[in-house]
Design a protein around this motif. Structure first.
Motif, short mmCIF file in Angstrom:
data_model
loop_
_atom_site.label_atom_id
_atom_site.label_comp_id
_atom_site.label_asym_id
_atom_site.label_seq_id
_atom_site.Cartn_x
_atom_site.Cartn_y
_atom_site.Cartn_z
N VAL A 50 0.84 -1.21 0.00
CA VAL A 50 0.00 0.00 0.00
C VAL A 50 0.87 1.26 0.00
O VAL A 50 0.53 2.26 -0.64
CB VAL A 50 -0.96 -0.01 1.21
N ALA A 80 -5.24 5.20 -0.93
CA ALA A 80 -4.38 4.23 -0.25
C ALA A 80 -4.36 4.49 1.24
O ALA A 80 -4.38 3.55 2.06
CB ALA A 80 -2.96 4.30 -0.82
N VAL A 98 -4.94 9.22 -5.62
CA VAL A 98 -4.35 7.88 -5.47
C VAL A 98 -3.72 7.72 -4.10
O VAL A 98 -3.91 6.71 -3.40
CB VAL A 98 -3.31 7.62 -6.58
N VAL A 112 1.81 1.98 -3.46
CA VAL A 112 0.73 2.65 -4.18
C VAL A 112 0.78 4.16 -3.88
O VAL A 112 0.61 5.00 -4.78
CB VAL A 112 -0.64 2.07 -3.78
N GLN A 113 1.03 4.51 -2.62
CA GLN A 113 1.14 5.92 -2.28
C GLN A 113 2.33 6.57 -3.00
O GLN A 113 2.25 7.72 -3.44
CB GLN A 113 1.29 6.09 -0.76
#
Length: 414
Positions: free
Chosen positions: A94, A137, A133, A97-98
């Motif tokens: 995660v 997350a 985005v 993703v950040q």
């Protein structure tokens, strides 16, 4: 936190111990911060271009917009990770993703600058998309913490709810193709709501963040931002060497540019952030939010050094005084913001106030010198000497006040 450092199996996100011994920044956090190097660099470069082309106010508006998005996203991740970093594979993925969100945001900074300078509309699609985005997350992380930390479940759910609500607003900003004024009228209340989320979420139960860990993380981001100052110094030096070769002015620029970055590093770490925050956890809001102009000031100083390079390279449409001001004004913002933060965390200090007055007057004098005909390298040297004098003054007299303030805090804490 996983008990096996060699394996990152799924772990319960139950909250870290806020008094954990020897808590330090993790390799993942340092890797995460590298994406912000890119964001700071892109924003600084675009701001420098805008100032060099005499588009100061549109450039400042775009720079402020970008800095808020970048710094606020970093702050949110940092405080969450201080409280709930499990370092298991889910947390790592995660976080990746950040990081992707930060990179998308960085790609969108240049179109925002160009569109605001053109004045027709704000091309913020890519930048806001990257921000969303990152926030989606983060909402996932808060929901996971809510499920696995029953003691603070309501706090985590409030975080997830309020962050999600604000993101609806950012989606509206993303979809509406509006002019500069309309876009910022829509964004202004969203900025306020973003900064209100922690206070609304932690009304009853506080997240278990670690004071010394937070202080270290903020210090590391300051160092990362100062890296942009060094890059700006190198750009200025490169411009001079390309035009004139190695001369006395070239040496002054190299020495002064490096000295300015080093002095700002020294000044930043004057405040004993870890002990001050540990003894005053109720002032976490002040510590967290007051750093936003500090980080922005550092990043803008790097941009100012780039402006000086453009001016020396004859690629700027501004005066020498404006080029010097592009360095001096951000340093003044940095120094005044730090002094204000110091006053909140350790009470106002007379010696530090005198030091700040010295810096403001000295840097204003550098602008006046440039207006009177002094060269940019000489003005940069004067600015470095002013910061050096303020450091020498503090080293001689200021440390006593800090020590006394910490003793008072320790006594009050029992």
């Amino acid at each position: 936190m996983s008990t096996n450092p060699l394996r990152h199996a799924l772990s319960r996100m139950g909250g870290r111990d806020p008094h954990e011994k020897h808590r330090t920044a993790t390799p993942l956090e340092l890797f995460f911060d590298l994406t912000f190097v890119i964001a700071f660099g892109v924003a600084g470069n675009q701001f420098a271009h805008a100032v060099a082309e005499a588009h100061f106010w549109p450039g400042l508006l775009a720079f402020s917009f970008a800095m808020f998005a970048v710094i606020w996203a970093w702050i949110n991740f940092t405080w969450f990770a201080s409280a709930y970093d499990t370092d298991d594979w889910v947390f790592r993925v995660v976080t990746m993703v950040q990081m992707v969100g930060v990179l998308i945001l960085a790609m969108g900074i240049e179109p925002v600058f160009h569109s605001i300078i053109d004045g027709k509309h704000v091309d913020n699609f890519t930048m806001v998309l990257g921000y969303i985005v990152m926030r989606v997350a983060l909402v996932f992380q808060w929901l996971r913490a809510a499920r696995q930390d029953p003691e603070r479940r309501e706090t985590c759910l409030r975080y997830a709810k309020y962050v999600s609500i604000v993101q609806v607003g950012w989606v509206a900003v993303l979809l509406i193709d509006a002019g500069v004024l309309t876009t910022f009228l829509m964004a202004a209340p969203l900025f306020v709501l973003e900064m209100s989320v922690p206070g609304l979420a932690e009304r009853k139960a506080r997240t278990p963040w670690h004071a010394h860990h937070i202080a270290e993380r903020y210090g590391l981001l300051a160092i990362i931002a100062l890296g942009e100052c060094l890059i700006g110094a190198i750009e200025t030096l490169r411009a001079m060497v390309a035009l004139h070769g190695w001369t006395l002015d070239t040496a002054l620029v190299g020495f002064s540019g490096t000295g300015l970055a080093f002095a700002m590093w020294w000044i930043y770490f004057i405040l004993p952030s870890g002990p001050a925050l540990h003894l005053q956890r109720h002032r976490s809001w002040v510590f967290g939010y007051a750093h936003m102009p500090v980080f922005a000031g550092i990043a803008a100083t790097g941009a100012g050094l780039h402006v000086a390079a453009y001016y020396i390279d004859h690629e700027a449409s501004i005066s020498a005084a404006a080029a010097v001001a592009s360095i001096a004004i951000p340093i003044i913002l940095f120094k005044v913001s730090l002094t204000t933060l110091y006053g909140f965390m350790l009470n106002p200090d007379r010696e530090l106030l005198w030091s700040t007055v010295l810096v403001v007057i000295g840097l204003a004098a550098s602008i006046a010198m440039a207006a009177a005909g002094a060269s940019v390298p000489v003005c940069m040297l004067e600015m470095m000497l002013v910061l050096g004098l303020s450091i020498a003054y503090d080293e001689r007299r200021g440390h006593k006040g800090r020590a006394a303030a910490l003793r008072r805090l320790e006594a009050a804490a029992g």
